[in-house]
Design a protein around this motif. Sequence first.
Motif, PDB file in Angstrom:
ATOM      1  N   LEU A  29       0.127   6.026   7.673  1.00  0.00           N
ATOM      2  CA  LEU A  29       1.335   5.343   8.138  1.00  0.00           C
ATOM      3  C   LEU A  29       1.440   3.958   7.516  1.00  0.00           C
ATOM      4  CD1 LEU A  29       1.527   6.459  11.865  1.00  0.00           C
ATOM      5  CD2 LEU A  29       2.696   7.392   9.867  1.00  0.00           C
ATOM      6  N   LEU A  30       0.306   3.245   7.541  1.00  0.00           N
ATOM      7  CA  LEU A  30       0.302   1.892   6.960  1.00  0.00           C
ATOM      8  C   LEU A  30       0.746   1.927   5.499  1.00  0.00           C
ATOM      9  CD1 LEU A  30      -0.591  -1.037   7.747  1.00  0.00           C
ATOM     10  CD2 LEU A  30      -2.709  -0.546   6.567  1.00  0.00           C
ATOM     11  N   LYS A  31       0.160   2.888   4.761  1.00  0.00           N
ATOM     12  CA  LYS A  31       0.449   3.003   3.338  1.00  0.00           C
ATOM     13  C   LYS A  31       1.938   3.245   3.101  1.00  0.00           C
ATOM     14  CE  LYS A  31      -1.583   5.471  -0.544  1.00  0.00           C
ATOM     15  NZ  LYS A  31      -2.667   6.421  -0.809  1.00  0.00           N
ATOM     16  N   ASN A  32       2.517   4.187   3.851  1.00  0.00           N
ATOM     17  CA  ASN A  32       3.915   4.534   3.616  1.00  0.00           C
ATOM     18  C   ASN A  32       4.876   3.465   4.095  1.00  0.00           C
ATOM     19  OD1 ASN A  32       4.282   7.402   2.428  1.00  0.00           O
ATOM     20  ND2 ASN A  32       2.507   7.505   3.766  1.00  0.00           N
ATOM     21  N   VAL A  33       4.546   2.851   5.231  1.00  0.00           N
ATOM     22  CA  VAL A  33       5.418   1.797   5.738  1.00  0.00           C
ATOM     23  C   VAL A  33       5.364   0.588   4.799  1.00  0.00           C
ATOM     24  CG1 VAL A  33       5.765   0.158   7.611  1.00  0.00           C
ATOM     25  CG2 VAL A  33       5.264   2.549   8.124  1.00  0.00           C
ATOM     26  N   MET A  34       4.120   0.233   4.395  1.00  0.00           N
ATOM     27  CA  MET A  34       3.956  -0.949   3.563  1.00  0.00           C
ATOM     28  C   MET A  34       4.572  -0.768   2.182  1.00  0.00           C
ATOM     29  SD  MET A  34       2.842  -3.525   4.861  1.00  0.00           S
ATOM     30  CE  MET A  34       2.288  -3.975   6.473  1.00  0.00           C
ATOM     31  N   SER A  35       4.427   0.424   1.617  1.00  0.00           N
ATOM     32  CA  SER A  35       4.926   0.599   0.248  1.00  0.00           C
ATOM     33  C   SER A  35       6.449   0.566   0.221  1.00  0.00           C
ATOM     34  CB  SER A  35       4.383   1.890  -0.366  1.00  0.00           C
ATOM     35  OG  SER A  35       4.676   2.974   0.464  1.00  0.00           O
ATOM     36  N   ALA A  36       7.085   0.654   1.401  1.00  0.00           N
ATOM     37  CA  ALA A  36       8.536   0.481   1.439  1.00  0.00           C
ATOM     38  C   ALA A  36       8.901  -0.982   1.219  1.00  0.00           C
ATOM     39  CB  ALA A  36       9.079   0.977   2.774  1.00  0.00           C
ATOM     40  N   TYR A  37       7.977  -1.885   1.570  1.00  0.00           N
ATOM     41  CA  TYR A  37       8.287  -3.310   1.485  1.00  0.00           C
ATOM     42  C   TYR A  37       7.668  -3.995   0.267  1.00  0.00           C
ATOM     43  CZ  TYR A  37       9.856  -2.659   6.246  1.00  0.00           C
ATOM     44  OH  TYR A  37      10.511  -2.213   7.352  1.00  0.00           O
ATOM     45  N   THR A  38       6.528  -3.494  -0.186  1.00  0.00           N
ATOM     46  CA  THR A  38       5.820  -4.212  -1.243  1.00  0.00           C
ATOM     47  C   THR A  38       5.122  -3.246  -2.182  1.00  0.00           C
ATOM     48  OG1 THR A  38       3.967  -5.659  -1.701  1.00  0.00           O
ATOM     49  CG2 THR A  38       3.909  -4.509   0.385  1.00  0.00           C
ATOM     50  N   ALA A  39       4.980  -3.672  -3.432  1.00  0.00           N
ATOM     51  CA  ALA A  39       4.238  -2.866  -4.383  1.00  0.00           C
ATOM     52  C   ALA A  39       2.758  -3.224  -4.361  1.00  0.00           C
ATOM     53  CB  ALA A  39       4.790  -3.086  -5.792  1.00  0.00           C
ATOM     54  N   ARG A  40       2.404  -4.209  -3.564  1.00  0.00           N
ATOM     55  CA  ARG A  40       1.017  -4.696  -3.537  1.00  0.00           C
ATOM     56  C   ARG A  40       0.184  -3.955  -2.499  1.00  0.00           C
ATOM     57  NH1 ARG A  40       2.205  -7.065  -7.720  1.00  0.00           N
ATOM     58  NH2 ARG A  40       0.600  -5.623  -8.320  1.00  0.00           N
ATOM     59  N   TRP A  41       0.284  -2.644  -2.500  1.00  0.00           N
ATOM     60  CA  TRP A  41      -0.422  -1.839  -1.512  1.00  0.00           C
ATOM     61  C   TRP A  41      -1.939  -2.030  -1.589  1.00  0.00           C
ATOM     62  CZ3 TRP A  41      -1.592   0.425   2.642  1.00  0.00           C
ATOM     63  CH2 TRP A  41      -2.547   1.435   2.687  1.00  0.00           C
ATOM     64  N   LEU A  42      -2.490  -2.086  -2.797  1.00  0.00           N
ATOM     65  CA  LEU A  42      -3.952  -2.217  -2.925  1.00  0.00           C
ATOM     66  C   LEU A  42      -4.458  -3.522  -2.329  1.00  0.00           C
ATOM     67  CD1 LEU A  42      -4.917  -0.810  -6.421  1.00  0.00           C
ATOM     68  CD2 LEU A  42      -5.222   0.198  -4.183  1.00  0.00           C
ATOM     69  N   LEU A  43      -3.649  -4.578  -2.489  1.00  0.00           N
ATOM     70  CA  LEU A  43      -4.010  -5.869  -1.918  1.00  0.00           C
ATOM     71  C   LEU A  43      -4.139  -5.749  -0.402  1.00  0.00           C
ATOM     72  CD1 LEU A  43      -4.326  -8.300  -3.737  1.00  0.00           C
ATOM     73  CD2 LEU A  43      -2.066  -9.065  -3.095  1.00  0.00           C
ATOM     74  N   ILE A  44      -3.187  -5.033   0.185  1.00  0.00           N
ATOM     75  CA  ILE A  44      -3.203  -4.845   1.638  1.00  0.00           C
ATOM     76  C   ILE A  44      -4.377  -3.966   2.044  1.00  0.00           C
ATOM     77  CG2 ILE A  44      -1.930  -3.807   3.556  1.00  0.00           C
ATOM     78  CD1 ILE A  44       0.616  -4.634   1.883  1.00  0.00           C
TER      79      ILE A  44
END
Lengths: 308, 284
Positions: A268-283
């Motif tokens: 969920l975190l991955k999909n929600v976050m990737s909607a807002y930012t391309a910096r998924w690995l940082l997160i």
Amino acid sequence: MGARRLTLLVVLALLVIAAPFVLSSYWVGLLTEVAILAILAMSLDVLLGYTGLPSLGHASLFGVAAYAVALLSTRYGMNFWTCVFAGLVVGTLASAVIGLIVSHVRDVYFLMITLAIGMVLWGLSYRWIPVTGGDNGLSGIPSLEVHAGLPFAGPTAFYYVTLVVFALSAGAMVLLVRSPFGLTLRGIRENEGRMKSLGFNTWLHCYLSFIVSGFFASVAGVMWAYYNGFVSPTYLDLTASSELFLMVTLGGPATLVGPVLGAGMIVLLKNVMSAYTARWLLILGTVYIVAILTAPKGVWNLGSRRSA
Amino acid sequence: MTYLITQTLNGLFSAALLFLIASGLTLAFGVMKIVNIAHGSFYMLGVYIAYTVILRTQSLLLGAAAAIVVVSALGFVMQRFFLRRFGNDPLAQMMMTMGFALLFRDATLMIWGGDPFTLQYPGWLRGSMEAGDVVFPYYRLFVIVVAALVGVALWAINEKTLLGARLRATVDDPEMASAMGINVTLLSGLVFAAGAGLAAFGGVMGGPILGGYAGLDFDLLPLAFVVVIVGGMGSLKGAFVGSLVVGMIDNYGKALVPELSYFTLFAPMILVLALKPTGLYGRA
């Protein structure tokens, strides 16, 4: 498990079954992904949590099964059951072979060796282009509903199929870890020397644990191939394996429930976050660090005083 | 014959780079029992930092110095504030380094972008040595010599100095070493920082040939791990022999069966594990 947790689980189960009636197909798809990865995370938990063998190459077993399904269904046009069966057999066989190499190794040595083997399999999927399609992967895997000839189709149908597979796998793993075999695995985790002197063949137990874990990883791999319709080396790489590792440790090792929660949180975190930012690995990197600093025993173990 | 000599020299070059990376990894493991997933990231950061410095100064030496200083400092901070508190929990430490590896990877992409590049190197290292049919670039020869010098220096520090004696005592038995008045925590921090610096130096040395690109960190990590597994964790001599074995096999594997190049690495590892699970020079 306390009454409160049991209630929580029942409520969760009901919610999960009712979900497609209230959620859009996007969220149903996400829940399907959670269920598949939860099977995979639980399979790693059998190895990591219960047997105490930290594998950092687990995603590669999942990948081997997924590639088997992809190859047979797209290039050779095999029928559904052949593909499913072959995926499970190939994945399990791969774990049986790798298990021979790693089952006598422990602790950090196990970690490094499984990491290296995982990278080898990843390298194979990446470089062995005539068979695996290299970086492009293999696409065009038929949908499970069509391939199996089911009378219904669509994300909701696949979701329920996945739920059934999930329930069966989870049930089997729960039975396994509570069986005498599972108790022996925990004994090995706690004190291998003592288990040896009690007459247990600890090598064989570790080996079998590795194969069982590989089998359920293959189940997840087969489901994933049908869910995604596409396989590529990214599903086997070190990031994938360590994400899996994070699901288990974040959720709570040796609980089986924890990894399911972990899978849910990460997906969920991955999909929600990737909607807002391309910096998924940082997160994700931050999640690792914060998780280890705040809940080293996992979320599911936060409330309990004794660990399973 | 020409082919054989050229490939062997190339293998030596790979081995030289691998030794620079793996020696730090194996020393950190020896002292702290830490499996450092971020070690490949140290190498990668070394390349990128040197890239920035060399663009401005045109000096490989300054680039190398900057890379070593920055990455060592980073390693020291990481060890001091994030790893030390999990002293007895290798899994937590591993997860922590994994988190950092991802952070470094994305930060690198953010700062430098994803375009691949190679490092510039001084003019006097250009050109090739020619002996009969064998042609071998001076730069590769230079890296082999440098790595050999580093190896000798590490050996001398480890065997001939007080610091080395303390280090060996700590690898053998950290508790006892601590009881004898050795500051094990400080030593661990220094070893970790030095290992990070060595990896960064390896990055700078490899930079003109292998360059820098997204994913470099996880490309090198398994190679370094195989070296450490084959040689034996915690052993400098093991890192030396392991690098030679893996460098040669990797190089010949890539030349002979390019599709299976990762697979050829597998063979020495299985062999060593089957015969001696602790590696060639490792201790149980």
